[in-house]
Scaffold this active site. Structure first.
Site, PDB file in Angstrom:
ATOM      1  N   ASP A 173      -6.850  -1.379   1.634  1.00 51.15           N
ATOM      2  CA  ASP A 173      -7.119  -0.713   2.903  1.00 51.15           C
ATOM      3  C   ASP A 173      -7.871  -1.704   3.777  1.00 51.15           C
ATOM      4  O   ASP A 173      -8.886  -2.261   3.349  1.00 51.15           O
ATOM      5  CB  ASP A 173      -7.989   0.531   2.644  1.00 51.15           C
ATOM      6  N   ASP A 200      -9.629  -2.054   7.581  1.00 53.80           N
ATOM      7  CA  ASP A 200     -10.064  -1.321   8.768  1.00 53.80           C
ATOM      8  C   ASP A 200     -10.659  -2.295   9.770  1.00 53.80           C
ATOM      9  O   ASP A 200     -11.463  -3.165   9.392  1.00 53.80           O
ATOM     10  CB  ASP A 200     -11.140  -0.284   8.409  1.00 53.80           C
ATOM     11  N   ARG A 219      -5.647   3.393  -3.409  1.00 52.60           N
ATOM     12  CA  ARG A 219      -4.900   2.449  -2.581  1.00 52.60           C
ATOM     13  C   ARG A 219      -5.084   1.029  -3.077  1.00 52.60           C
ATOM     14  O   ARG A 219      -6.159   0.642  -3.522  1.00 52.60           O
ATOM     15  CB  ARG A 219      -5.311   2.573  -1.123  1.00 52.60           C
ATOM     16  N   ARG A 258       0.829  -1.189   0.000  1.00 53.60           N
ATOM     17  CA  ARG A 258       0.000   0.000   0.000  1.00 53.60           C
ATOM     18  C   ARG A 258       0.870   1.248   0.000  1.00 53.60           C
ATOM     19  O   ARG A 258       1.836   1.334   0.744  1.00 53.60           O
ATOM     20  CB  ARG A 258      -0.865  -0.019   1.256  1.00 53.60           C
TER      21      ARG A 258
HETATM   22  P1  AMP Z   1      -6.476   4.845   6.978  1.00 52.43           P
HETATM   23  O1  AMP Z   1      -5.582   5.615   6.094  1.00 52.43           O
HETATM   24  O2  AMP Z   1      -7.872   5.374   7.032  1.00 52.43           O
HETATM   25  O3  AMP Z   1      -6.446   3.359   6.748  1.00 52.43           O
HETATM   26  O4  AMP Z   1      -5.914   5.036   8.457  1.00 52.43           O
HETATM   27  C1  AMP Z   1      -4.825   4.315   8.945  1.00 52.43           C
HETATM   28  C2  AMP Z   1      -4.513   4.804  10.352  1.00 52.43           C
HETATM   29  O5  AMP Z   1      -5.710   4.773  11.121  1.00 52.43           O
HETATM   30  C3  AMP Z   1      -3.490   3.958  11.072  1.00 52.43           C
HETATM   31  O6  AMP Z   1      -2.499   4.824  11.561  1.00 52.43           O
HETATM   32  C4  AMP Z   1      -4.244   3.338  12.238  1.00 52.43           C
HETATM   33  O7  AMP Z   1      -3.464   3.310  13.409  1.00 52.43           O
HETATM   34  C5  AMP Z   1      -5.423   4.259  12.404  1.00 52.43           C
HETATM   35  N1  AMP Z   1      -6.627   3.610  12.914  1.00 52.43           N
HETATM   36  C6  AMP Z   1      -7.355   4.034  13.966  1.00 52.43           C
HETATM   37  N2  AMP Z   1      -8.404   3.256  14.183  1.00 52.43           N
HETATM   38  C7  AMP Z   1      -8.376   2.298  13.236  1.00 52.43           C
HETATM   39  C8  AMP Z   1      -9.224   1.184  12.936  1.00 52.43           C
HETATM   40  N3  AMP Z   1     -10.317   0.907  13.667  1.00 52.43           N
HETATM   41  N4  AMP Z   1      -8.885   0.402  11.870  1.00 52.43           N
HETATM   42  C9  AMP Z   1      -7.792   0.702  11.116  1.00 52.43           C
HETATM   43  N5  AMP Z   1      -6.959   1.735  11.348  1.00 52.43           N
HETATM   44  C10 AMP Z   1      -7.242   2.526  12.401  1.00 52.43           C
END
Ligand code: AMP
Length: 160
Positions: A95, A97, A92, A83
């Site tokens: 991803d 979550d 991306r 990524r």
């Molecule tokens: P993103 O770019 O939206 O995938 O965000 C990634 C960042 O979100 C990482 O630094 C994670 O530590 C943070 N993060 C906080 N809560 C979550 C969650 N529930 N799932 C995945 N990433 C999270």
């Protein structure tokens, strides 16, 4: 054993193959079983135009890992699929979550659960409801009602 829901998304580098590879990687997380996976859903990117559509899905995991350890495993899978994040909302390859971890509320700098934006995203709620039509998002309400409030967002279920 905790029930955890994980959201998957990709809009670069053959998204269908990226998601298939990610599901295979989820199967290899220790102390964890993939109990169910949704169909794939296609959605337009939020917050930036001119990008390819996303493919999204949700997996239901049963795990004895802590939420932090599970997030670490998800991030390792993201890294393994190369990524790149040159700017916010950039396209991306993958991803992942952590959407829900049992009914727990977690609010630490690196991890918020329920995922802070999941309740407002049709591409998360539609596949979640496929796996659990009665699901409630802690602090937010019934996933069914949350999806109804996202009616302006188009998501379509991909043919198998
Ligand atoms: P993103 O770019 O939206 O995938 O965000 C990634 C960042 O979100 C990482 O630094 C994670 O530590 C943070 N993060 C906080 N809560 C979550 C969650 N529930 N799932 C995945 N990433 C999270």
């Amino acid at each position: 054993m905790i029930r955890a829901f994980v959201g998957l998304g990709s809009n670069l580098g053959d998204p269908r193959a990226q998601l298939a590879q990610a599901f295979a990687a989820l199967e290899r997380i220790p102390q964890t079983r993939v109990a169910a996976r949704s169909a794939l859903y296609r959605s337009a990117p939020i917050g930036s135009s001119g990008q390819p559509d996303f493919l999204n899905a949700v997996a239901l995991l049963e795990t004895t890992l802590s939420a932090q350890a599970l997030l670490g495993a998800l991030q390792a899978i993201e890294r393994a699929q190369r990524r790149e994040r040159p700017y916010p909302n950039a396209p991306r390859t993958l991803d992942l979550d952590l959407l829900l971890y049992g009914s727990e509320h977690i609010d630490t700098p690196g991890l918020q659960v329920p995922h802070p934006r999941m309740h407002a995203r049709a591409f998360v709620l539609a596949p979640l409801l496929e796996l659990d039509p009665e699901l409630t998002v802690p602090g937010r309400g019934r996933a069914h009602d949350l999806l109804a409030a996202c009616a302006s967002q188009t998501v379509s279920r991909e043919p198998a």
